[in-house]
Design an enzyme around this catalytic site. Structure first.
Site, PDB file in Angstrom:
ATOM      1  N   ARG A 117     -21.194  73.407 -86.334  1.00 46.53           N
ATOM      2  CA  ARG A 117     -22.133  73.633 -87.446  1.00 46.53           C
ATOM      3  C   ARG A 117     -22.902  74.936 -87.251  1.00 46.53           C
ATOM      4  O   ARG A 117     -23.337  75.280 -86.164  1.00 46.53           O
ATOM      5  CB  ARG A 117     -23.120  72.480 -87.545  1.00 46.53           C
ATOM      6  CG  ARG A 117     -24.230  72.792 -88.550  1.00 46.53           C
ATOM      7  CD  ARG A 117     -24.885  71.588 -89.073  1.00 46.53           C
ATOM      8  NE  ARG A 117     -25.679  70.883 -88.104  1.00 46.53           N
ATOM      9  CZ  ARG A 117     -26.388  69.790 -88.393  1.00 46.53           C
ATOM     10  NH1 ARG A 117     -26.363  69.315 -89.626  1.00 46.53           N
ATOM     11  NH2 ARG A 117     -27.083  69.197 -87.468  1.00 46.53           N
ATOM     12  N   ARG A 165     -28.501  75.023 -84.649  1.00 47.24           N
ATOM     13  CA  ARG A 165     -29.733  74.255 -84.497  1.00 47.24           C
ATOM     14  C   ARG A 165     -29.916  73.802 -83.060  1.00 47.24           C
ATOM     15  O   ARG A 165     -28.951  73.430 -82.406  1.00 47.24           O
ATOM     16  CB  ARG A 165     -29.701  73.044 -85.439  1.00 47.24           C
ATOM     17  CG  ARG A 165     -30.299  73.355 -86.773  1.00 47.24           C
ATOM     18  CD  ARG A 165     -30.079  72.303 -87.797  1.00 47.24           C
ATOM     19  NE  ARG A 165     -30.398  70.948 -87.383  1.00 47.24           N
ATOM     20  CZ  ARG A 165     -30.287  69.897 -88.186  1.00 47.24           C
ATOM     21  NH1 ARG A 165     -29.891  70.073 -89.436  1.00 47.24           N
ATOM     22  NH2 ARG A 165     -30.586  68.686 -87.767  1.00 47.24           N
ATOM     23  N   ARG A 220     -29.712  61.277 -81.299  1.00 44.98           N
ATOM     24  CA  ARG A 220     -29.941  61.175 -82.747  1.00 44.98           C
ATOM     25  C   ARG A 220     -29.076  60.064 -83.345  1.00 44.98           C
ATOM     26  O   ARG A 220     -29.485  59.366 -84.265  1.00 44.98           O
ATOM     27  CB  ARG A 220     -29.650  62.518 -83.423  1.00 44.98           C
ATOM     28  CG  ARG A 220     -30.719  63.550 -83.084  1.00 44.98           C
ATOM     29  CD  ARG A 220     -30.264  64.957 -83.381  1.00 44.98           C
ATOM     30  NE  ARG A 220     -30.031  65.193 -84.776  1.00 44.98           N
ATOM     31  CZ  ARG A 220     -29.265  66.181 -85.252  1.00 44.98           C
ATOM     32  NH1 ARG A 220     -28.664  67.013 -84.423  1.00 44.98           N
ATOM     33  NH2 ARG A 220     -29.129  66.340 -86.535  1.00 44.98           N
ATOM     34  N   ARG A 225     -35.939  57.267 -93.771  1.00 40.64           N
ATOM     35  CA  ARG A 225     -35.159  57.097 -92.554  1.00 40.64           C
ATOM     36  C   ARG A 225     -35.597  55.869 -91.770  1.00 40.64           C
ATOM     37  O   ARG A 225     -35.031  55.568 -90.732  1.00 40.64           O
ATOM     38  CB  ARG A 225     -35.423  58.311 -91.690  1.00 40.64           C
ATOM     39  CG  ARG A 225     -34.165  59.005 -91.262  1.00 40.64           C
ATOM     40  CD  ARG A 225     -34.630  60.244 -90.646  1.00 40.64           C
ATOM     41  NE  ARG A 225     -33.703  60.939 -89.886  1.00 40.64           N
ATOM     42  CZ  ARG A 225     -33.206  62.107 -90.253  1.00 40.64           C
ATOM     43  NH1 ARG A 225     -33.468  62.621 -91.424  1.00 40.64           N
ATOM     44  NH2 ARG A 225     -32.442  62.754 -89.427  1.00 40.64           N
TER      45      ARG A 225
HETATM   46  P1  AP5 Z   1     -24.341  68.515 -92.598  1.00 36.98           P
HETATM   47  O1  AP5 Z   1     -24.186  68.575 -94.078  1.00 36.98           O
HETATM   48  O2  AP5 Z   1     -25.174  69.538 -91.928  1.00 36.98           O
HETATM   49  O3  AP5 Z   1     -24.804  67.046 -92.159  1.00 36.98           O
HETATM   50  P2  AP5 Z   1     -26.197  66.314 -92.331  1.00 36.98           P
HETATM   51  O4  AP5 Z   1     -25.835  64.882 -92.598  1.00 36.98           O
HETATM   52  O5  AP5 Z   1     -27.078  67.008 -93.310  1.00 36.98           O
HETATM   53  O6  AP5 Z   1     -26.712  66.479 -90.849  1.00 36.98           O
HETATM   54  P3  AP5 Z   1     -28.148  66.766 -90.272  1.00 36.98           P
HETATM   55  O7  AP5 Z   1     -27.922  66.967 -88.784  1.00 36.98           O
HETATM   56  O8  AP5 Z   1     -28.855  67.840 -90.998  1.00 36.98           O
HETATM   57  O9  AP5 Z   1     -28.825  65.425 -90.503  1.00 36.98           O
HETATM   58  P4  AP5 Z   1     -29.926  64.845 -89.705  1.00 36.98           P
HETATM   59  O10 AP5 Z   1     -30.122  63.649 -90.526  1.00 36.98           O
HETATM   60  O11 AP5 Z   1     -29.784  64.539 -88.263  1.00 36.98           O
HETATM   61  O12 AP5 Z   1     -30.970  66.038 -89.607  1.00 36.98           O
HETATM   62  P5  AP5 Z   1     -32.243  66.378 -90.435  1.00 36.98           P
HETATM   63  O13 AP5 Z   1     -32.252  67.816 -90.656  1.00 36.98           O
HETATM   64  O14 AP5 Z   1     -32.398  65.446 -91.593  1.00 36.98           O
HETATM   65  O15 AP5 Z   1     -22.881  68.477 -91.968  1.00 36.98           O
HETATM   66  C1  AP5 Z   1     -22.671  68.527 -90.559  1.00 36.98           C
HETATM   67  C2  AP5 Z   1     -21.521  69.500 -90.236  1.00 36.98           C
HETATM   68  O16 AP5 Z   1     -20.305  68.948 -90.700  1.00 36.98           O
HETATM   69  C3  AP5 Z   1     -21.678  70.852 -90.940  1.00 36.98           C
HETATM   70  O17 AP5 Z   1     -21.232  71.852 -90.078  1.00 36.98           O
HETATM   71  C4  AP5 Z   1     -20.770  70.723 -92.174  1.00 36.98           C
HETATM   72  O18 AP5 Z   1     -20.262  71.979 -92.617  1.00 36.98           O
HETATM   73  C5  AP5 Z   1     -19.672  69.828 -91.649  1.00 36.98           C
HETATM   74  N1  AP5 Z   1     -19.077  68.969 -92.672  1.00 36.98           N
HETATM   75  C6  AP5 Z   1     -19.700  68.377 -93.731  1.00 36.98           C
HETATM   76  N2  AP5 Z   1     -18.842  67.634 -94.441  1.00 36.98           N
HETATM   77  C7  AP5 Z   1     -17.628  67.729 -93.804  1.00 36.98           C
HETATM   78  C8  AP5 Z   1     -16.322  67.180 -94.042  1.00 36.98           C
HETATM   79  N3  AP5 Z   1     -16.074  66.373 -95.081  1.00 36.98           N
HETATM   80  N4  AP5 Z   1     -15.342  67.502 -93.166  1.00 36.98           N
HETATM   81  C9  AP5 Z   1     -15.573  68.325 -92.109  1.00 36.98           C
HETATM   82  N5  AP5 Z   1     -16.764  68.889 -91.841  1.00 36.98           N
HETATM   83  C10 AP5 Z   1     -17.793  68.586 -92.668  1.00 36.98           C
HETATM   84  O19 AP5 Z   1     -33.387  65.970 -89.381  1.00 36.98           O
HETATM   85  C11 AP5 Z   1     -33.598  66.691 -88.179  1.00 36.98           C
HETATM   86  C12 AP5 Z   1     -34.738  66.058 -87.414  1.00 36.98           C
HETATM   87  O20 AP5 Z   1     -35.946  66.102 -88.219  1.00 36.98           O
HETATM   88  C13 AP5 Z   1     -34.574  64.563 -87.095  1.00 36.98           C
HETATM   89  O21 AP5 Z   1     -33.862  64.363 -85.901  1.00 36.98           O
HETATM   90  C14 AP5 Z   1     -36.032  64.104 -86.998  1.00 36.98           C
HETATM   91  O22 AP5 Z   1     -36.594  64.473 -85.776  1.00 36.98           O
HETATM   92  C15 AP5 Z   1     -36.717  64.919 -88.097  1.00 36.98           C
HETATM   93  N6  AP5 Z   1     -36.747  64.224 -89.398  1.00 36.98           N
HETATM   94  C16 AP5 Z   1     -36.189  64.678 -90.581  1.00 36.98           C
HETATM   95  N7  AP5 Z   1     -36.428  63.801 -91.567  1.00 36.98           N
HETATM   96  C17 AP5 Z   1     -37.131  62.778 -91.009  1.00 36.98           C
HETATM   97  C18 AP5 Z   1     -37.638  61.555 -91.518  1.00 36.98           C
HETATM   98  N8  AP5 Z   1     -37.483  61.205 -92.806  1.00 36.98           N
HETATM   99  N9  AP5 Z   1     -38.296  60.729 -90.676  1.00 36.98           N
HETATM  100  C19 AP5 Z   1     -38.499  61.065 -89.373  1.00 36.98           C
HETATM  101  N10 AP5 Z   1     -38.034  62.218 -88.824  1.00 36.98           N
HETATM  102  C20 AP5 Z   1     -37.348  63.065 -89.636  1.00 36.98           C
END
Ligand code: AP5
Length: 210
Positions: free
Chosen positions: A123, A156, A167, A88
């Site tokens: 979501r 969440r 974000r 990221r």
């Molecule tokens: P979904 O599939 O949940 O989307 P996503 O891209 O996985 O979203 P996230 O919020 O999980 O990503 P993120 O990157 O912010 O969070 P993460 O958990 O990695 O889809 C979203 C919604 O849309 C769902 O309801 C789905 O059903 C719907 N949808 C999907 N496709 C669709 C379509 N085509 N049409 C309509 N609806 C649709 O990270 C969380 C936190 O963890 C970060 O903020 C950070 O603090 C930390 N973190 C995690 N990884 C790192 C890292 N590598 N470095 C630093 N901090 C990190």
């Protein structure tokens, strides 16, 4: 196949990772899910990560590099994987490169910010296994219950509108530059499809040549 899914928060990385994982029979490694589980269990990593996650900020690179390094050593990751939510930052991408990992493709799922903000309110996620649903676009078979493990679904904490805005800012500033990083290496595939979960998946499988 070693694959990275890039995209803004809510772009559908987790949703697509789950489908690709079943189709290609490789595990999904989601740092978001690993960190949420660490927070729930009150582990040292969870204690460090919680405040950053609640604020919609990135967890420090050294924590993530440690977490992912350990996860990639596990037996199920030896024949390929999908990275969801990592790298990221350029520093995380360089750490993976310095570890000698060669990726087959980096898929960037493009969704406009305005659509993301709308999606997040609908979501629902499984606190036990991390599966993701949407009340309209991708509902579970039984309302409020995870299809995969039967747990009650929840929302969440970082899906509050103000946190989603932070974000998105973080994504544009710190993560989007990875597109250039991987384009330079000839690995970037951009999927810019306004469509259903299935339509986006079909576009991803096509760019992967699957
Ligand atoms: P979904 O599939 O949940 O989307 P996503 O891209 O996985 O979203 P996230 O919020 O999980 O990503 P993120 O990157 O912010 O969070 P993460 O958990 O990695 O889809 C979203 C919604 O849309 C769902 O309801 C789905 O059903 C719907 N949808 C999907 N496709 C669709 C379509 N085509 N049409 C309509 N609806 C649709 O990270 C969380 C936190 O963890 C970060 O903020 C950070 O603090 C930390 N973190 C995690 N990884 C790192 C890292 N590598 N470095 C630093 N901090 C990190």
């Amino acid at each position: 196949m070693k694959l990275i899914l890039l995209g803004a928060p809510g772009a559908g990385k987790g949703t697509q990772a789950e489908i690709i994982s079943k189709k290609l029979n490789i595990p999904t490694i989601s740092t978001g899910n690993i960190l949420r589980s660490a927070v729930r269990n009150g582990t040292p990593v969870g204690l460090k990560a919680k405040a950053y996650m609640d604020a919609g900020a990135l967890v420090p690179d050294e924590v993530i590099i440690g977490v992912i390094g350990e996860r990639l050593q596990e037996a199920d990751a030896q024949n390929g994987y999908i990275l969801d939510g990592v790298p990221r930052t350029i520093a995380q991408a360089e750490a993976l490169e310095n570890a000698g990992i060669q990726f087959d493709a980096v898929v960037s799922i493009e969704v406009p910010d305005a659509e993301i903000e709308q999606r997040m309110t609908g979501r629902r996620t499984c606190p036990a296994c991390g599966a993701t649903y949407h009340i309209v676009a991708n509902p579970p078979k039984q309302e409020g219950i995870c299809d995969l493990c039967g747990e009650a679904l929840g929302q969440r904490k970082d899906d509050q509108p103000e946190t989603v805005k932070s974000r998105l800012v973080t994504y544009h500033e710190q993560t989007e530059p990875l597109k250039g990083f991987y384009a330079q290496r000839g690995l970037l595939k951009v999927v810019d499809v306004r469509g259903s979960v299935e339509e986006v998946n079909a576009a991803i499988m096509k760019v992967l040549g699957e």
